[in-house]
Write an enzyme that holds these catalytic residues in place. Structure first.
Site, short mmCIF file in Angstrom:
data_model
loop_
_atom_site.label_atom_id
_atom_site.label_comp_id
_atom_site.label_asym_id
_atom_site.label_seq_id
_atom_site.Cartn_x
_atom_site.Cartn_y
_atom_site.Cartn_z
N GLY A 106 0.86 -1.31 0.02
CA GLY A 106 -0.01 -0.11 -0.03
C GLY A 106 0.86 1.06 -0.09
N ASN A 163 1.63 3.00 -2.58
CA ASN A 163 0.75 4.07 -3.29
C ASN A 163 -0.40 4.64 -2.62
OD1 ASN A 163 2.05 4.15 -6.25
ND2 ASN A 163 2.32 1.91 -5.88
N MET A 196 -3.87 -6.75 -7.09
CA MET A 196 -3.41 -7.75 -8.12
C MET A 196 -4.44 -8.81 -8.62
SD MET A 196 -0.35 -7.11 -7.97
CE MET A 196 1.16 -6.61 -7.43
N LEU A 241 -10.07 -7.23 -13.08
CA LEU A 241 -11.48 -7.05 -12.96
C LEU A 241 -12.12 -7.66 -14.16
CD1 LEU A 241 -11.16 -3.59 -11.11
CD2 LEU A 241 -11.86 -5.86 -10.10
N ASN A 251 -5.42 2.87 -12.81
CA ASN A 251 -4.48 1.87 -12.18
C ASN A 251 -3.01 2.66 -12.23
OD1 ASN A 251 -3.70 -0.74 -11.22
ND2 ASN A 251 -3.21 -1.12 -13.51
N HIS A 299 0.80 1.27 -13.42
CA HIS A 299 1.36 0.07 -14.05
C HIS A 299 2.88 0.70 -14.11
CE1 HIS A 299 2.19 -3.33 -16.34
NE2 HIS A 299 2.84 -2.73 -17.30
C1 GRF Z 1 3.71 -1.21 -7.47
O1 GRF Z 1 4.84 -1.22 -8.44
C2 GRF Z 1 2.56 -1.20 -8.30
O2 GRF Z 1 2.89 -0.74 -9.67
C3 GRF Z 1 2.23 -2.65 -8.43
O3 GRF Z 1 2.34 -3.14 -7.28
C4 GRF Z 1 3.53 -2.19 -6.82
C5 GRF Z 1 3.38 -2.27 -5.14
O4 GRF Z 1 2.36 -1.23 -4.93
N1 GRF Z 1 0.94 -3.02 -8.95
P1 GRF Z 1 1.92 -0.89 -3.48
O5 GRF Z 1 3.24 -0.65 -2.65
O6 GRF Z 1 1.14 -1.81 -2.65
O7 GRF Z 1 1.15 0.35 -3.56
#
Ligand code: GRF
Length: 202
Positions: free
Chosen positions: A16, A18, A94, A97, A111, A113
């Site tokens: 998490g 992001n 992950m 959908l 999203n 990427h």
């Molecule tokens: C990120 O690089 C994202 O692009 C990918 O998962 C990684 C970890 O994301 N989908 P987070 O730290 O859980 O936000």
């Protein structure tokens, strides 16, 4: 009267980081969005701790508890219906959908990427697979793409990208870390752009 803030639901599966970047951006009074709900498909994902620490309602809806994708997504929709959500933010989420789910949220799911789409996207291009492919292709740059989600995986309209150099001595970990740094800047900026565009449209 300040326009109402965009109501966000953030979907996570792991750390998490992001989500944390969006939480931090929301601390600024002028940021045009507010996180109303966090949903994790993985019990105990650290992102749930981040939501709790920020006082944000969170739900765990394990996809493994459902006999099929449709039932899992029905549970997602039911939880979402308890809140006034304008935009769903997939942040390290992950699960793919279905088009049925996406069609209920037209132009309202985004999203992140960890590569410069349209290159290095598509099914299976998650996490370290992406960075491995970028390194093996000998790319000189990579980065973060924030895009709208459509049924065709990673093919939605690109909102913004932030680039990083690929260094000669990069490995998956070092490249991933540098891209993640840019994701944390790109994600809140993309949300701000969407909110501002919606304000202008109204
Ligand atoms: C990120 O690089 C994202 O692009 C990918 O998962 C990684 C970890 O994301 N989908 P987070 O730290 O859980 O936000």
């Amino acid at each position: 009267m300040a326009p109402a803030k965009l109501g966000l639901a953030v979907f996570i599966s792991g750390s998490g980081s992001n989500l944390q970047a969006i939480i931090d951006a929301c601390q600024n009074a002028d940021f045009p969005a507010k996180i109303k709900l966090v949903i994790s498909n993985i019990p105990g994902a650290y992102g749930l701790e981040r939501a709790k620490n920020a006082g944000i309602p969170a739900a765990t809806i394990p996809h493994k508890d459902f006999k099929n994708r449709a039932d899992f997504e029905d549970a997602l929709q039911k939880e979402l219906s308890n809140y006034d959500i304008d935009l769903i933010c997939l942040a390290g989420f992950m699960r793919i959908l279905t088009s049925e789910f996406i069609e209920k949220w037209p132009h309202k799911i985004i999203n992140t990427h960890p590569a410069l789409l349209p290159k290095f996207g598509g099914k299976g291009m998650f996490g370290e697979h992406v960075h491995k492919a970028v390194l093996e292709a000998g790319e000189t740059e990579s980065g973060s793409t924030i895009h709208f989600v459509i049924p065709d995986v990673d093919k939605g309209e690109i909102i913004l990208q932030r680039k990083v150099h690929v260094l000669a001595d990069d490995n998956i970990e070092t490249l991933a870390a540098r891209v993640l740094e840019q994701e944390h800047i790109a994600y809140p900026e993309a949300i701000r752009q969407i909110a501002q565009n919606l304000e202008h449209d109204n």
